[in-house]
Write a protein that holds these residues in place. Sequence first.
Motif, PDB file in Angstrom:
ATOM      1  N   PRO A   1       0.804  -1.237   0.000  1.00 49.68           N
ATOM      2  CA  PRO A   1       0.000   0.000   0.000  1.00 49.68           C
ATOM      3  C   PRO A   1       0.830   1.278   0.000  1.00 49.68           C
ATOM      4  CG  PRO A   1      -0.827  -1.581   1.618  1.00 49.68           C
ATOM      5  CD  PRO A   1       0.480  -2.105   1.147  1.00 49.68           C
ATOM      6  N   HIS A   2       2.027   1.246   0.582  1.00 48.34           N
ATOM      7  CA  HIS A   2       2.845   2.461   0.660  1.00 48.34           C
ATOM      8  C   HIS A   2       3.741   2.638  -0.565  1.00 48.34           C
ATOM      9  CE1 HIS A   2       5.046  -0.865   2.730  1.00 48.34           C
ATOM     10  NE2 HIS A   2       6.022  -0.442   1.946  1.00 48.34           N
ATOM     11  N   LEU A   3       3.495   1.876  -1.619  1.00 41.38           N
ATOM     12  CA  LEU A   3       4.311   1.981  -2.834  1.00 41.38           C
ATOM     13  C   LEU A   3       3.985   3.268  -3.592  1.00 41.38           C
ATOM     14  CD1 LEU A   3       6.319   0.293  -4.691  1.00 41.38           C
ATOM     15  CD2 LEU A   3       4.275  -0.303  -5.985  1.00 41.38           C
ATOM     16  N   ILE A   4       5.025   3.916  -4.146  1.00 42.81           N
ATOM     17  CA  ILE A   4       4.847   5.111  -4.975  1.00 42.81           C
ATOM     18  C   ILE A   4       5.307   4.787  -6.395  1.00 42.81           C
ATOM     19  CG2 ILE A   4       5.534   7.500  -5.376  1.00 42.81           C
ATOM     20  CD1 ILE A   4       5.867   7.892  -2.457  1.00 42.81           C
ATOM     21  N   PRO A   5       4.379   4.607  -7.348  1.00 46.01           N
ATOM     22  CA  PRO A   5       4.785   4.382  -8.743  1.00 46.01           C
ATOM     23  C   PRO A   5       5.163   5.722  -9.396  1.00 46.01           C
ATOM     24  CG  PRO A   5       2.551   3.573  -8.277  1.00 46.01           C
ATOM     25  CD  PRO A   5       2.935   4.494  -7.175  1.00 46.01           C
ATOM     26  N   ILE A   6       6.248   5.730 -10.145  1.00 45.92           N
ATOM     27  CA  ILE A   6       6.708   6.947 -10.810  1.00 45.92           C
ATOM     28  C   ILE A   6       7.025   6.631 -12.262  1.00 45.92           C
ATOM     29  CG2 ILE A   6       8.479   8.748 -10.874  1.00 45.92           C
ATOM     30  CD1 ILE A   6       8.834   8.482  -7.917  1.00 45.92           C
ATOM     31  N   HIS A   7       6.376   7.366 -13.147  1.00 41.79           N
ATOM     32  CA  HIS A   7       6.688   7.282 -14.573  1.00 41.79           C
ATOM     33  C   HIS A   7       7.984   8.048 -14.826  1.00 41.79           C
ATOM     34  CE1 HIS A   7       5.348   8.418 -18.936  1.00 41.79           C
ATOM     35  NE2 HIS A   7       6.418   7.641 -18.924  1.00 41.79           N
ATOM     36  N   CYS A   8       8.935   7.426 -15.488  1.00 39.19           N
ATOM     37  CA  CYS A   8      10.274   7.990 -15.702  1.00 39.19           C
ATOM     38  C   CYS A   8      10.191   9.429 -16.212  1.00 39.19           C
ATOM     39  CB  CYS A   8      11.048   7.128 -16.689  1.00 39.19           C
ATOM     40  SG  CYS A   8      12.633   7.807 -17.176  1.00 39.19           S
ATOM     41  N   ILE A   9      10.850  10.358 -15.513  1.00 38.01           N
ATOM     42  CA  ILE A   9      10.775  11.773 -15.888  1.00 38.01           C
ATOM     43  C   ILE A   9      11.516  12.047 -17.195  1.00 38.01           C
ATOM     44  CG2 ILE A   9      10.448  12.592 -13.538  1.00 38.01           C
ATOM     45  CD1 ILE A   9      13.423  13.212 -13.426  1.00 38.01           C
ATOM     46  N   ALA A  10      12.543  11.259 -17.496  1.00 37.58           N
ATOM     47  CA  ALA A  10      13.248  11.446 -18.772  1.00 37.58           C
ATOM     48  C   ALA A  10      12.325  11.124 -19.945  1.00 37.58           C
ATOM     49  CB  ALA A  10      14.498  10.575 -18.820  1.00 37.58           C
ATOM     50  N   HIS A  11      11.505  10.086 -19.795  1.00 38.10           N
ATOM     51  CA  HIS A  11      10.527   9.752 -20.844  1.00 38.10           C
ATOM     52  C   HIS A  11       9.460  10.842 -20.942  1.00 38.10           C
ATOM     53  CE1 HIS A  11      11.378   5.134 -20.770  1.00 38.10           C
ATOM     54  NE2 HIS A  11      12.420   5.852 -21.121  1.00 38.10           N
ATOM     55  N   ARG A  12       9.027  11.343 -19.803  1.00 39.57           N
ATOM     56  CA  ARG A  12       7.981  12.372 -19.820  1.00 39.57           C
ATOM     57  C   ARG A  12       8.484  13.664 -20.473  1.00 39.57           C
ATOM     58  NH1 ARG A  12       5.282  12.592 -13.916  1.00 39.57           N
ATOM     59  NH2 ARG A  12       7.173  11.595 -13.151  1.00 39.57           N
ATOM     60  N   LEU A  13       9.747  13.965 -20.286  1.00 37.18           N
ATOM     61  CA  LEU A  13      10.320  15.136 -20.948  1.00 37.18           C
ATOM     62  C   LEU A  13      10.255  14.991 -22.459  1.00 37.18           C
ATOM     63  CD1 LEU A  13      11.986  17.780 -20.971  1.00 37.18           C
ATOM     64  CD2 LEU A  13      14.040  16.370 -20.785  1.00 37.18           C
ATOM     65  N   GLU A  14      10.630  13.827 -22.945  1.00 32.15           N
ATOM     66  CA  GLU A  14      10.582  13.587 -24.388  1.00 32.15           C
ATOM     67  C   GLU A  14       9.146  13.705 -24.916  1.00 32.15           C
ATOM     68  OE1 GLU A  14      13.493  12.912 -25.797  1.00 32.15           O
ATOM     69  OE2 GLU A  14      14.665  12.591 -23.992  1.00 32.15           O
ATOM     70  N   LEU A  15       8.212  13.093 -24.203  1.00 29.10           N
ATOM     71  CA  LEU A  15       6.820  13.121 -24.646  1.00 29.10           C
ATOM     72  C   LEU A  15       6.255  14.539 -24.631  1.00 29.10           C
ATOM     73  CD1 LEU A  15       5.505   9.955 -22.761  1.00 29.10           C
ATOM     74  CD2 LEU A  15       6.012  10.157 -25.193  1.00 29.10           C
ATOM     75  N   GLY A  16       6.649  15.336 -23.624  1.00 32.51           N
ATOM     76  CA  GLY A  16       6.176  16.713 -23.561  1.00 32.51           C
ATOM     77  C   GLY A  16       6.675  17.552 -24.720  1.00 32.51           C
TER      78      GLY A  16
END
Length: 660
Positions: free
Chosen positions: A231-246
Amino acid sequence: MLHCHVLTGLHRMEETMLVKMTNIMHAAYYVARTEQPFTHFTTLHGLINRTGGQLPNCYASNKACERYDIHKMFIYRQSKRTSKDALFQCFSSCFDSDFPKQHHNNLYCCLSPIRFVVIIYEMELEKLLQKLKLAKYFSVMIDGATDTATLENELVYVRYMDTEGPINSYLKIEDVKHANAAGVLEAVYAAFSVAGLVDWRERLVGFGSDGAAVNVGCRTGVATRLKEQVPHLIPIHCIAHRLELGVVSAIKENPKMQQLQATLCSIYEQYHYAPKALRELRMIAEAMEEKVLKPTTLHGARWVLYVHRAAKVLCDSFPVILAHFEDMASLERRPKPSAAVTGRAKKVSSYLKDYGSVLFLHFLCDVLDHLATLSKVFQKDSVTVCEAVESQERCFWNLSSLKTRMGLCMETFVEQSNGSGCYKGVQLNRASSSTLEPQRAAVIDAVISHLDERLKDLHQDSIVAKFRALDPSCWPKYDHTDAVARETFTQHGQEEMKSLSGFYKELLAKAGITPEEVIAEYAQYKSFALRRSAVPMRDIFLSVLQSEERRAMFRCLCHLMEIYMVLPVSTAVCECGFSTMKRVKTDWRSSLTTAQLQRLMFISIQGPALEDFDAASAAQRWWTSSLRRRRPGFNPWSSRERGDEEDELVLMGSEDELEE
């Protein structure tokens, strides 16, 4: 105790043999660490011997490097002096599963040969597992790809706190039976199971991956399935990928950026698929006494950096590339190019001759300079959430400044064209004094808007953003003479700390910490960090975690600090892992098993530098890991013919020893 000393003495290797086996371990480690094929081991063995090195005469083949050089055991028929049941029980214990029943009456088997590479792999893996067992919390990062054998693989990395800070370590590569969420999750479970980390879910706090639906799907994705168990898990989408997509989304909204992207693609395709065109380009550069670089692709794992490089090449080699495209578009050119090449040349040369287009190209280079810097920060192994947020804000400030002032590339272009439209000896069409301020503002607003939308969870309305309450740079100004300012400073961050202590209530309870203790300690932390407001949040955390005195002072907050430091902000390291996989498992080594690929990749990624490798320990491990005493170079067949058949248990040496 005496019995142990006697066994140790019997297992001790002679000094001369230890030196020789240490050298051969160095050679085997060199082959694996530098990602060389095993066939190079034979050549290396001979080279060391020819140059005066001390190596044993045995284990000189590539199989010696590849295989565990422990003696094979061949069993021919049943021994007269050993009962059938005793032999069956003995050899059943050598296998993971039960000994085959069909061999009960006619025992004949061959134990898998132990390999030098496996000895080294096990030794290095134990070091990593020891660190993971000592780590209080860690995160897992995954990514999937297909190798040269068309096998679906899942790469598993772990992020944990070391004495020097957060470390990303390669753990395992696993076959994926089904490329869905259940199959990927099964591969993750298998990776930790093989590593022997039974309680890994109890210490798991973060999950990092790319944006594939199988990983981050809100209903049945891997992150969702893991969060049901943790329950205490924090999923994070890779910020390097998000930069490219943005950035890609911003380009799709702007016609001028789309036009420039199409032009860069056309230039790359012209020289990538036509060696003759590249040869002509270099001849023109030599005639013009200019330097020219080969135009690069726009596509790659690090898309922003690829586009930045392609734009830079066009700016630096502008007159040469334009001259070549004008020559290809000329009607007098002989032999005449195809209609497709001529049409492409006319379109590109027309674009490059336009003053506004070239000005926009240099402006975009300035924009990409800042985005490329941000992308490099996002790809660092040591990057934390606070560092990523600070870099993002700094990038946004630099981009916003380009609305009103020209960047270095654009300013250089304007100065060199000098208002006449003549740039590097090329007279551009439709020259003007315009600096494209409306277009610049539109591009920058679009980039900032898309990036802010994709990265907002790092600093807005998420449990990750709550950690900013520990960052002194985000606190209100403290003035001890102002009662209102003192009260504002005191109350700041209280709600965030309550949210954090509630979210990690189970983890803190296992450490004997209550939410009330966290809130009380936060006030003490404020007085400590206030004097260090100019120090980055990451360095403040490290100064606390690396000091036993400060860890005791902030016993409760240390848990939150360590959790924050190991959150997997970026999974760029997984891309590096797949690059290693492609170098190790090439088309010429496509038959490598997953187990052997795992060993070679682990040694290449996690292994120490060649000069730091402890070959003596590896040699000692090899010497003591045998089922019986090692006898390098011993030939059991020296006193009898191979055709002798005796009704007894025969223990033979390795294949390499038999060849000797």
